[in-house]
Design a protein around this motif. Structure first.
Motif, short mmCIF file in Angstrom:
data_model
loop_
_atom_site.label_atom_id
_atom_site.label_comp_id
_atom_site.label_asym_id
_atom_site.label_seq_id
_atom_site.Cartn_x
_atom_site.Cartn_y
_atom_site.Cartn_z
N LEU A 238 6.70 18.98 -12.59
CA LEU A 238 8.14 18.84 -12.25
C LEU A 238 8.23 17.51 -11.46
CD1 LEU A 238 8.94 22.66 -11.49
CD2 LEU A 238 9.74 21.17 -13.51
N GLU A 239 7.16 17.26 -10.65
CA GLU A 239 7.58 16.11 -9.93
C GLU A 239 7.68 14.81 -10.93
OE1 GLU A 239 5.68 17.58 -5.67
OE2 GLU A 239 4.69 16.24 -6.73
N LEU A 240 6.75 14.52 -11.80
CA LEU A 240 6.70 13.81 -12.68
C LEU A 240 8.16 13.40 -13.47
CD1 LEU A 240 3.04 13.82 -13.70
CD2 LEU A 240 4.12 11.60 -13.09
N ILE A 241 8.51 14.73 -13.90
CA ILE A 241 9.76 14.64 -14.50
C ILE A 241 10.94 13.97 -13.43
CG2 ILE A 241 11.81 15.97 -15.65
CD1 ILE A 241 9.49 17.57 -16.85
N ASP A 242 10.96 14.66 -12.49
CA ASP A 242 11.69 14.27 -11.37
C ASP A 242 11.72 12.77 -11.31
OD1 ASP A 242 13.39 15.45 -9.71
OD2 ASP A 242 12.40 15.32 -7.84
N SER A 243 10.72 12.07 -11.06
CA SER A 243 10.46 10.49 -10.97
C SER A 243 11.07 9.92 -12.20
CB SER A 243 9.03 10.32 -10.43
OG SER A 243 8.70 9.27 -11.09
N LEU A 244 10.63 10.33 -13.22
CA LEU A 244 11.17 9.94 -14.45
C LEU A 244 12.62 9.66 -14.50
CD1 LEU A 244 9.13 11.25 -17.24
CD2 LEU A 244 8.89 9.18 -16.59
N ASP B 133 0.79 -1.14 -0.02
CA ASP B 133 0.04 0.01 0.16
C ASP B 133 0.80 1.36 0.27
OD1 ASP B 133 -2.33 -1.13 -0.15
OD2 ASP B 133 -3.06 -1.10 1.95
N SER B 134 1.93 1.19 1.10
CA SER B 134 2.59 2.62 1.07
C SER B 134 3.69 2.58 -0.47
CB SER B 134 3.61 2.37 2.08
OG SER B 134 4.52 1.40 2.12
N LEU B 135 3.81 1.37 -0.88
CA LEU B 135 4.49 1.49 -2.12
C LEU B 135 3.84 2.05 -3.33
CD1 LEU B 135 7.26 0.80 -2.67
CD2 LEU B 135 6.63 -1.59 -3.41
N LEU B 136 2.59 1.71 -3.31
CA LEU B 136 1.73 2.12 -4.33
C LEU B 136 1.48 3.77 -4.47
CD1 LEU B 136 -1.11 -0.73 -4.93
CD2 LEU B 136 0.75 0.02 -6.63
N GLY B 137 1.42 3.98 -3.10
CA GLY B 137 1.23 5.45 -2.97
C GLY B 137 2.41 6.07 -3.29
N MET B 138 3.47 5.52 -3.35
CA MET B 138 4.96 6.24 -3.57
C MET B 138 4.98 6.19 -4.82
SD MET B 138 8.71 5.05 -2.98
CE MET B 138 8.79 4.25 -4.51
N LEU B 139 4.91 5.12 -5.53
CA LEU B 139 5.08 4.70 -6.90
C LEU B 139 4.13 5.60 -7.71
CD1 LEU B 139 5.76 1.01 -6.91
CD2 LEU B 139 7.61 2.76 -7.23
N GLY B 140 3.07 5.84 -7.00
CA GLY B 140 1.91 6.82 -8.08
C GLY B 140 1.54 5.85 -9.00
N LEU B 141 1.64 6.50 -10.35
CA LEU B 141 1.06 5.80 -11.45
C LEU B 141 2.17 5.41 -12.25
CD1 LEU B 141 -1.19 8.72 -11.74
CD2 LEU B 141 -1.90 6.56 -11.07
N VAL B 142 1.90 4.48 -13.02
CA VAL B 142 3.03 4.02 -14.27
C VAL B 142 2.33 3.77 -15.41
CG1 VAL B 142 4.43 2.62 -12.59
CG2 VAL B 142 2.51 1.77 -13.12
N GLY B 143 2.98 3.64 -16.33
CA GLY B 143 2.79 3.24 -17.88
C GLY B 143 1.65 4.55 -18.39
N ARG B 144 0.75 3.81 -18.86
CA ARG B 144 -0.25 4.75 -19.64
C ARG B 144 -0.82 5.57 -18.59
NH1 ARG B 144 -1.41 2.73 -24.56
NH2 ARG B 144 -3.46 3.99 -24.57
N GLU B 145 -0.69 5.11 -17.13
CA GLU B 145 -1.46 5.92 -16.25
C GLU B 145 -0.76 7.33 -16.13
OE1 GLU B 145 -2.02 3.17 -13.48
OE2 GLU B 145 -4.13 3.03 -13.54
N GLU B 146 0.65 6.93 -16.31
CA GLU B 146 1.51 7.95 -15.77
C GLU B 146 1.49 9.11 -17.12
OE1 GLU B 146 5.66 6.77 -15.41
OE2 GLU B 146 5.85 8.14 -13.69
N HIS B 147 1.27 8.55 -18.29
CA HIS B 147 1.14 9.55 -19.38
C HIS B 147 0.15 10.36 -19.16
CE1 HIS B 147 3.62 6.21 -21.99
NE2 HIS B 147 4.33 7.12 -21.17
N ALA B 148 -1.15 9.78 -18.77
CA ALA B 148 -2.24 10.59 -18.49
C ALA B 148 -2.14 11.51 -17.49
CB ALA B 148 -3.58 9.43 -18.31
#
Ligand SMILES: [Zn+2]
Length: 509
Positions: free
Chosen positions: A271-277, A241-256
């Motif tokens: 900026l946060e999304l770019i950071d995470s990438l 659960d804590s991991l999913l919160g942290m990882l946020g979204l991946v793949g298609r969801e991340e693009h969206a």
């Protein structure tokens, strides 16, 4: 976790394998290389291909030590002898790591060819590791080929690439090629378990499995995620659960999510999304490409709420992608590019944003005295049109230097990458010629400026700021000043922009 930035070494670096036997998931490759070292039959050129973060550079570095080690053990470097230590401490000129993405021109390879001819200075064998070798220009490849055709005995080349199909056949045919495989999930999980135990990171097994799965075959991604999870952990163990919160979204969801953030004008989220990438070692160009495809599909399927706006967005993203292709600092180009694009696009009606200043109003406090015109739009429409709507720049009076500086400031607002290249050039006026000279070491800058759209833009700016009669020439000159890299300045600029936008400073590793 240590918080001392100066002494802190990332988990990934600390657990980077130092011997072939420690490399996870590339057993075929490491076995063959060890045998070659034992038999004294190391090839003159290797091509390591495979995705990011699966061990290509790590293996290249181990091989560099193995061929120079004074007391190799079964083809492994001892990591203790004088040679190994010199290499580990990065104190030798005989081991050279070159980033093919930023040193792609002919001049770099020519210089490399000259160096190759000399015997090693401290070691037995010179090792040249060229990362992302597919990025080299054709000219550079041809120059490289000449070296590979008659390799000096004391040199080993190791080329690494994520896109082997872009490496010319002539080069491929002279290399011993190895395909690095995606690392199986269970092997990643096992390694993570080991690291978590050693580092006292409390993590539930399902969470660990989740990281191994999300890493998609890349050990680097996996370890970076584990480290992030630990840094986000508050109390108790890391759970799914804590991991999913942290990882946020991946793949298609991340693009969206990224598109939504761009459309909503949410700079912080962007900026946060770019950071995470960046943290996960993702290829920013690929990411942009995926976003463009997502948008295009949406337009094609008639799913656009505002088609004209979506098309403008795709166009803007394509521009950034093109700029990204040749940049030294992709992250900053992407950040600045996206932020500028967000400024040009009128927000969707449903989206709330601060009111945009009317033309005659003073804009909100910004680092520059004038309201920055939209970067992408300005580039597309050409500067002359815009010049009519704006007070004329001080073309007639002011020293050349002052006018030059004024132009640079303007370019900085509009096209930060071009400004960064120019900042390293030495301008000189001769008659109606504006010569921008670069020290021969700055091949990349010269080549980038010479791209036709950049030259067109620059010529327009020169006409506005210095006068219509000027012709721009970009050239090499041995006497041109070798100025320090603009990276720091660019970073500072990016930091300021981010602060102004949202009080958030770009992280730097
Ligand atoms: Zn050694």
């Amino acid at each position: 976790m240590s918080n001392d930035a100066s002494s802190y070494i990332s988990l990934y670096r600390r657990y980077r394998p130092q011997r072939f036997s420690e490399v996870v998931g590339q057993e075929e490759v490491t076995r063959t290389l060890r045998n070659a070292v034992v038999a004294g039959q190391v090839a003159h050129a290797y091509l390591f291909s495979g995705e990011r973060g699966i061990g290509k550079t790590t293996v290249a570095r181990i091989l560099a030590r193995a061929v120079n080690c004074l007391h190799p053990e079964g083809g492994e470097p001892c990591n203790e002898c004088a040679n190994c230590k010199t290499i580990i401490a990065n104190r030798t000129l005989d081991i050279l790591e070159i980033d093919g993405a930023s040193n792609r021109g002919i001049d770099h390879i020519r210089r490399l060819r000259e160096e190759v001819a000399f015997a090693p200075t401290d070691l037995r064998t010179k090792v040249y590791i060229i990362d992302e070798v597919h990025m080299l220009t054709n000219e550079a490849f041809n120059a490289l080929l000449k070296t590979l055709e008659e390799p000096p005995p004391h040199v080993v080349f190791i080329f690494a690439t994520t896109e082997p199909h872009k490496v010319p056949r002539t080069i491929l045919s002279r290399c011993q090629a190895f395909d690095f495989r995606k690392i199986p999930q269970e092997k990643i999980a096992a390694r993570l378990r080991q690291i978590a135990r050693q580092e006292d990171i409390p993590i539930e097994d399902p969470a660990l499995e989740l990281i191994a799965r999300k890493a998609n075959g890349g050990m680097r991604d996996a370890i970076v995620m584990l480290e992030q999870a630990e840094s986000f952990r508050q109390e108790g163990k890391i759970t799914t659960d804590s991991l999913l919160g942290m990882l946020g979204l991946v793949g298609r969801e991340e693009h969206a999510a990224f598109l939504n953030a761009v459309e909503a004008g949410d700079r912080k989220a962007v900026l946060e999304l770019i950071d995470s990438l960046v943290d996960r070692g993702k290829d920013l160009e690929v990411f942009l490409g995926d976003m463009i495809v997502t948008l295009r599909d949406r337009i094609a399927a008639g799913g656009s709420k505002d088609e004209a706006r979506d098309i403008a967005l795709v166009r803007g993203l394509l521009d950034i992608k093109q700029e990204l292709f040749r940049s030294l600092d992709r992250r900053i180009v992407l950040e600045i590019g996206i932020l500028s694009l967000m400024q040009t696009l009128a927000p969707r009606e449903s989206v709330k944003e601060e009111p945009r200043p009317k033309p005659e109003e003073k804009p909100e406090p910004k680092p520059e005295p004038t309201a920055a015109p939209p970067l992408i739009a300005a580039a597309r429409e050409g500067p002359s049109e815009e010049a009519q709507q704006e007070p004329t720049p001080p073309a007639a009076d002011g020293s050349l230097e002052a006018r030059w500086e004024g132009m640079l400031r303007k370019i900085e607002q509009e096209r930060i990458a071009i400004a960064a290249f120019l900042a390293e050039g030495t301008p000189r006026i001769e008659g109606n010629k504006l010569r921008i000279m670069f020290h021969p070491e700055f091949t990349f800058h010269k080549e980038s400026l010479e791209k036709s759209d950049n030259m067109q833009y620059l010529a327009g700016m020169v006409h506005r700021y210095l006068g219509d009669e000027f012709v721009v020439e970009v050239e090499f000159n041995d006497n041109a000043v070798r100025k320090p890299s603009p990276r720091e300045a660019l970073r500072e600029k990016a930091r300021l922009l981010c602060e102004v936008f949202d009080g958030r400073v770009v992280k730097e590793d």
